[in-house]
Motif scaffolding. Structure first.
Motif, PDB file in Angstrom:
ATOM      1  N   SER A  27     -21.473  15.064 -42.752  1.00 32.63           N
ATOM      2  CA  SER A  27     -20.642  15.824 -41.834  1.00 32.63           C
ATOM      3  C   SER A  27     -21.461  16.315 -40.640  1.00 32.63           C
ATOM      4  CB  SER A  27     -20.044  17.031 -42.562  1.00 32.63           C
ATOM      5  OG  SER A  27     -19.252  16.613 -43.643  1.00 32.63           O
ATOM      6  N   LEU A  52     -14.538  23.806 -51.859  1.00 37.34           N
ATOM      7  CA  LEU A  52     -13.750  23.129 -50.832  1.00 37.34           C
ATOM      8  C   LEU A  52     -14.443  23.345 -49.491  1.00 37.34           C
ATOM      9  CD1 LEU A  52     -10.131  24.324 -51.782  1.00 37.34           C
ATOM     10  CD2 LEU A  52     -11.331  22.293 -52.607  1.00 37.34           C
ATOM     11  N   GLU A 109     -11.534  19.893 -47.965  1.00 38.31           N
ATOM     12  CA  GLU A 109     -11.918  18.767 -48.827  1.00 38.31           C
ATOM     13  C   GLU A 109     -12.566  19.295 -50.110  1.00 38.31           C
ATOM     14  OE1 GLU A 109     -15.348  15.283 -49.047  1.00 38.31           O
ATOM     15  OE2 GLU A 109     -15.172  16.548 -47.258  1.00 38.31           O
ATOM     16  N   LYS A 110     -12.086  18.829 -51.259  1.00 33.31           N
ATOM     17  CA  LYS A 110     -12.683  19.221 -52.541  1.00 33.31           C
ATOM     18  C   LYS A 110     -13.975  18.433 -52.740  1.00 33.31           C
ATOM     19  CE  LYS A 110      -9.760  19.678 -55.896  1.00 33.31           C
ATOM     20  NZ  LYS A 110      -8.866  19.403 -57.058  1.00 33.31           N
ATOM     21  N   VAL A 111     -15.105  19.138 -52.794  1.00 33.90           N
ATOM     22  CA  VAL A 111     -16.386  18.438 -52.909  1.00 33.90           C
ATOM     23  C   VAL A 111     -17.050  18.646 -54.271  1.00 33.90           C
ATOM     24  CG1 VAL A 111     -16.803  18.485 -50.432  1.00 33.90           C
ATOM     25  CG2 VAL A 111     -17.691  20.330 -51.844  1.00 33.90           C
ATOM     26  N   LYS A 151     -22.875  17.733 -48.592  1.00 33.72           N
ATOM     27  CA  LYS A 151     -22.574  17.536 -47.167  1.00 33.72           C
ATOM     28  C   LYS A 151     -23.821  17.259 -46.322  1.00 33.72           C
ATOM     29  CE  LYS A 151     -18.968  17.579 -46.209  1.00 33.72           C
ATOM     30  NZ  LYS A 151     -17.943  16.526 -46.429  1.00 33.72           N
TER      31      LYS A 151
END
Length: 259
Positions: A2, A74, A78-80, A197
């Motif tokens: 990201s 989240l 987005e569920k990470v 991320k």
């Protein structure tokens, strides 16, 4: 990977981002807007579930959360990461509670919450949170993944620690104890977010007031305790700001040059 923010700031809720009236100060709302303008990501880090704080996330325009003390993560919706409790373990603790302690349970995942039975402890706890009592379903863990349990009690959690070494028990309010997989914590959830991320080199800050913020304080670069925080947490803080009723969040963000 990201787009990297300049920094990430994690906010506990009760006693921190929330004032004593379970509301967010206007100074904190303004500060969150300024953080986002400065490419600094605000993240809620709480014992509560994402579904419990949906209205708050809309009000603050925060779309990232370390929920249930790190059991779900989240990022921008987005569920990470999730950390589900084994169904057999939940069955054992449910039976132990019914047979040995008479302590009712709540079952939580990132989308819903249920209680094992309607009871005075449940009524007292959810009244304290200013929330309706959730629906009853003591078999929900057989149908859906569960990431956190609550013991709805004012005492008695010590009995569980030796019987369930695979779980962690943290008293989060006078009326409940958070229960999740051993090793799970807000700090663990933060670590999962940063790793997932590609943000391990991003500066991190955290605000908290209670012992369920302890591991978070050990994880971030800059731990900031509220003026109303417990002494044990203040001892781990880089800085102790003003209270949750007296613009403590905005004052600290200004001190650190984030807004």
């Amino acid at each position: 990977m990201s787009h990297k923010p300049e920094a990430i700031v994690f906010f506990d809720l009760d006693g921190t981002l929330f004032n004593s009236q379970i509301d967010v100060l206007s100074s904190s709302l303004d500060a969150i807007k300024k953080l986002k303008h400065n490419n600094i990501i605000p993240v809620i880090a709480t014992g509560r579930t994402p579904c419990e704080v949906a209205d708050l996330m809309q009000k603050t325009q925060i779309d990232s959360i370390i929920g249930m003390n790190g059991q779900v993560v989240l990022y921008k919706g987005e569920k990470v990461f999730t950390n589900n409790i084994d169904k057999d373990v939940i069955m054992r603790i449910h039976q132990y509670s019914k047979q040995k302690t008479n302590i009712p349970l709540s079952f939580y995942n990132d989308e819903m919450m249920c209680i094992s039975e309607y009871s005075q402890p449940a009524e007292k706890f959810y009244h304290y949170l200013k929330q309706p009592v959730p629906p009853i379903d003591d078999q929900v863990y057989l149908k859906s993944p569960i990431q956190m349990l609550l013991l709805l009690c004012e005492s008695g959690e010590d009995l569980y620690r030796d019987v369930f070494p695979e779980l962690t028990f943290i008293r989060n309010t006078p009326y409940c104890v958070d229960v999740f997989n051993h090793g799970g914590s807000k700090g663990y959830g933060i670590t999962q977010l940063l790793k997932n991320k590609g943000f391990t080199d991003v500066s991190t800050y955290a605000f908290g007031d209670g012992m369920n913020d302890f591991e978070m304080f050990l994880t971030v670069d800059h731990p900031i305790a509220m003026g109303n925080a417990v002494d044990e947490l203040k001892a781990k803080a880089e800085f102790v700001t003003d209270t949750n009723n007296n613009d403590g969040i905005a004052k600290a963000l200004q001190k650190f040059g984030l807004i």
